[in-house]
Design a protein around this motif. Structure first.
Motif, short mmCIF file in Angstrom:
data_model
loop_
_atom_site.label_atom_id
_atom_site.label_comp_id
_atom_site.label_asym_id
_atom_site.label_seq_id
_atom_site.Cartn_x
_atom_site.Cartn_y
_atom_site.Cartn_z
N ARG A 8 32.90 34.53 39.84
CA ARG A 8 33.49 33.44 39.07
C ARG A 8 34.62 33.90 38.15
N THR A 10 38.25 35.11 36.71
CA THR A 10 39.60 34.61 36.97
C THR A 10 40.34 35.51 37.94
N LYS A 13 39.36 34.75 41.49
CA LYS A 13 39.94 33.48 41.95
C LYS A 13 41.42 33.65 42.28
N PHE A 17 43.12 33.05 45.82
CA PHE A 17 44.22 32.10 45.95
C PHE A 17 45.45 32.77 46.57
N TYR A 210 35.20 29.97 49.66
CA TYR A 210 34.79 30.65 48.42
C TYR A 210 35.36 29.92 47.20
N LEU A 211 36.65 29.53 47.26
CA LEU A 211 37.25 28.82 46.12
C LEU A 211 36.62 27.46 45.90
N VAL A 214 33.59 28.19 43.66
CA VAL A 214 33.74 28.78 42.33
C VAL A 214 34.80 28.07 41.48
N THR A 215 35.62 27.20 42.05
CA THR A 215 36.66 26.57 41.23
C THR A 215 36.03 25.70 40.16
N ARG A 218 32.89 29.13 35.31
CA ARG A 218 33.17 30.35 34.55
C ARG A 218 31.92 31.20 34.49
N GLU A 286 46.58 24.05 45.22
CA GLU A 286 46.11 23.82 43.86
C GLU A 286 45.74 22.36 43.64
N LEU A 289 42.31 21.91 45.17
CA LEU A 289 41.26 22.44 44.29
C LEU A 289 41.07 21.55 43.07
N ARG A 293 37.58 19.93 41.83
CA ARG A 293 37.02 20.01 40.47
C ARG A 293 36.70 18.61 39.92
#
Length: 662
Positions: A8, A10, A13, A17, A210-211, A214-215, A218, A286, A289, A293
């Motif tokens: 998780r 940054t 990620k 990305f 994966y993103l 975890v997006t 934290r 982006e 994602l 979110r």
């Protein structure tokens, strides 16, 4: 830091990305380099499985044949023809009206031995081994989007061409060798490129999955953390996604088409095109994602204007409907008061407008109060009258036809009260007349049936004595038998009339007790065994092995079964089968009797159970038309249900009783 924290983080990620964007950029660069490299020599490889199926070579042969035909017809000059076919690697030969254009002496056999060839004549079917081609010598323009094998409509020759006309175009294996090498090289290049692109795509998909997980997360907590971009409405997000990616993708595709067609001067735009497409893809990723979110935060509906609009409309409709239904389902007094209030408000506003302009506001107020009081008195009187009308209708529905309404308000309510009184009188008179007619009919049938018994008894007795005597002449013995038979029939008819009159009038007493339905059926079949055997019918009887108790009058139910079985014997088609079944179904003892009629049944099932109604309209068989009426009356008097069904020639009777003790 544990594994969850690392996944998780940054940095992880950003790496994922960047990996997705890098895989995309690498795939685009490799793919475009392959296309650009093939574009220098022309796109000879077009994803065929073998060079013999080359669309490029087929197009070369096809275009040369079309151009050669145009040159032979004189539409273009020989120089123009040679200019247009300067890159054609094969041989051609064409002749028309003595005019010959060729770069080699070609015969049919030599042409047909080539790797790619086309031979066309106006008096013969076109011969070719290419997968698609333009058909020469045709009056109309030909659509070349047909299948591999030309149909007969493309073999029509124009009468304007002489019979000696012929066109031969071919490319031998030696002439196509250079193109075959280029085709093989391009095929290998594309195969290698596709393998690399698929590998990069698989890696990008794994990183994208994966993103997705975890997006927004934290390492320090389980909360969903949104970014600034996530404040965009969903519609804005989708619009930006397709706008940016569509613009960059469209420009890149247009550029690659130009390069594939051999426009080498556009090659310098490859690098900026790839950079722009990669940046657009990163921005679109982006945005994707961001939508993920929003969904994970459960705020999709709040940020989607379309969903909010639909919810707002649905909420408004539901609230309006609730208020309207609440208003309509309230008592009429409240509803009328509300209507009076709105009317009073409108009138008062109008009066205030009219008189207020001249300084008469107080007068408008006084007139409004007077209007309100007058309307209230008028409405109260009408509401009271309406209540009395409703109460009178309720009493009439309960059977009270003699109540009358007096002191009703003048107008429509007074007229309604008078009409209700007249209606009650009419219904009362009609009811009395119906009761009187039914009583007289029942008494008439009962009295006639009773009065006929005495003379019938004498007729039967004396006719029986006559039948036992030897009368002269000989025909008298037959006459005596006929008199005795008809007398017996008349006696049965009189007895049936008497029985149905008693049960319909309610005089008949029912001695209901606990009975076994299966035993009743067995007894009825045993009593009519001789008649059944003489009829030539085959009975299929299905009875339960255990007892099936019902509550009914045994004598009356025996009469019901006797009538049903007797009808089967009289009216069934000779040699057919009669089905009798008894079973328990949903707490009911159900008896079904089914037979095939020997006449056309053109009656309604509900009519056949009425008195004196017979299914045999010609009345060619014996019967009074009372058997089913008596059976239905006895069944219903015992608390059962009697139902008749007609399906073509199939006649079915269904009797059901509640199982006793359930």
């Amino acid at each position: 830091m544990n594994i969850k924290g690392i996944l998780r983080s940054t940095a992880a990620k950003i790496i994922a990305f960047a990996g997705i964007v890098g895989c995309f950029a690498a795939a685009v660069i490799i793919g475009e380099n392959a296309i650009a490299g093939c574009g220098r020599d022309g796109m000879i490889y077009q994803f065929e499985t073998d060079f013999s199926q080359s669309s490029y070579m087929a197009g070369q042969v096809n275009n040369t044949a079309v151009t050669l035909e145009a040159a032979l017809e004189g539409h273009i000059s020989r120089q123009e023809f040679e200019q247009q076919t300067r890159d054609f690697p094969g041989s051609y030969y064409g002749v028309m009206n003595g005019k010959v254009i060729s770069n080699a002496e070609l015969s049919d056999s030599a042409t047909q031995n080539a790797a790619f060839y086309l031979i066309a004549r106006p008096d013969d079917a076109t011969q070719s081994n290419i997968s698609w081609y333009y058909m020469p010598f045709h009056d109309e323009p030909i659509d070349d989007s047909f299948d591999d094998e030309p149909t007969d409509e493309y073999n029509v020759r124009s009468a304007t061409y002489p019979l000696g006309t012929v066109i031969r175009v071919c490319v031998t294996s030696e002439q196509a060798a250079q193109y075959q090498e280029i085709w093989s090289a391009q095929r290998d290049t594309f195969a290698h490129t596709i393998y690399i692109v698929l590998t990069l795509t698989a890696a990008a998909l794994l990183l994208f999955v994966y993103l997705l997980f975890v997006t927004g997360r934290r390492p320090e907590d389980e909360e969903m953390h949104l970014a600034t971009l996530d404040r965009l409405p969903v519609e804005g997000n989708v619009l930006l996604f397709w706008s940016v990616l569509g613009l960059a993708g469209g420009l890149n595709i247009a550029l690659m088409e130009e390069i594939a067609n051999g426009s080498s001067e556009m090659t310098f735009l490859l690098v900026p095109s790839v950079a722009f497409l990669t940046a657009a893809f990163a921005f679109a990723l982006e945005l994707t994602l961001s939508l993920v979110r929003i969904v994970k935060n459960r705020s999709f509906a709040r940020q989607c204007w379309c969903v909010r609009f639909v919810r707002w409309c649905r909420r408004g409709v539901r609230e309006s409907t609730r208020k309207l239904m609440h208003l309509l389902t309230r008592d009429y007094k409240t509803r009328n008061v509300l209507l009076l209030f709105f009317g009073y408000t409108v009138v008062l506003a109008l009066l205030a407008t009219v008189f207020g302009a001249e300084g008469g506001s107080f007068l408008a107020f006084v007139l409004g109060i007077a209007w309100f009081l007058a309307a209230g008195y008028f409405l109260a009187r009408r509401i009271h009258g309406f209540e009395r009308i409703v109460e009178a209708l309720h009493r009439m529905r309960g059977g009270d036809m003699e109540s009358r309404l007096t002191d009703m308000p003048e107008g429509v309510f007074a007229e309604m009260a008078e009409d209700l009184g007249s209606l009650g009188d009419g219904m009362q008179a009609a009811l009395q007349n119906e009761i009187r007619a039914e009583r007289m009919k029942t008494e008439l049938i009962t009295n006639v049936s009773h009065d006929l018994k005495t003379p019938l008894t004498s007729i039967l007795s004396y006719s029986d004595l006559l039948c036992q005597m030897e009368l002269t002449p000989e025909e008298a013995n037959d006459y005596a038998k006929i008199i005795h038979q008809k007398g017996l029939r008349l006696k049965n008819l009189t007895s049936d009339l008497f029985d149905i009159s008693k049960v319909r009038s309610g005089v008949e007493q029912m001695n209901c007790e606990r009975l076994d339905a299966a035993t009743l059926v067995r007894q009825a079949l045993a009593e009519q065994e001789k008649a059944i055997q003489a009829s030539g019918l085959a009975l299929k009887v299905t009875l339960p092995e255990k007892e099936l108790p019902i509550r009914a009058d045994g004598r009356k139910m025996s009469r019901v079964l006797e009538n049903l079985i007797g009808n089967c014997v009289k009216y069934s088609l000779h040699g057919t089968r009669v089905f009798i079944s008894l079973a328990e179904c949903d707490g009911q003892a159900v008896l079904e009797v089914k037979n095939t009629a020997n006449y056309e049944m053109d009656f309604a099932p509900d009519e056949i159970t009425e008195r004196f109604v017979r299914g045999d309209a010609a009345r060619s068989t014996e019967g009074s038309g009372l058997g089913l009426a008596i059976a239905k009356s006895y069944t219903e008097a015992c608390g059962g249900a009697f139902e008749v069904t007609v399906d073509g020639d199939l006649f079915k009777v269904r009797i059901s009783f509640p199982v006793y003790g359930l």
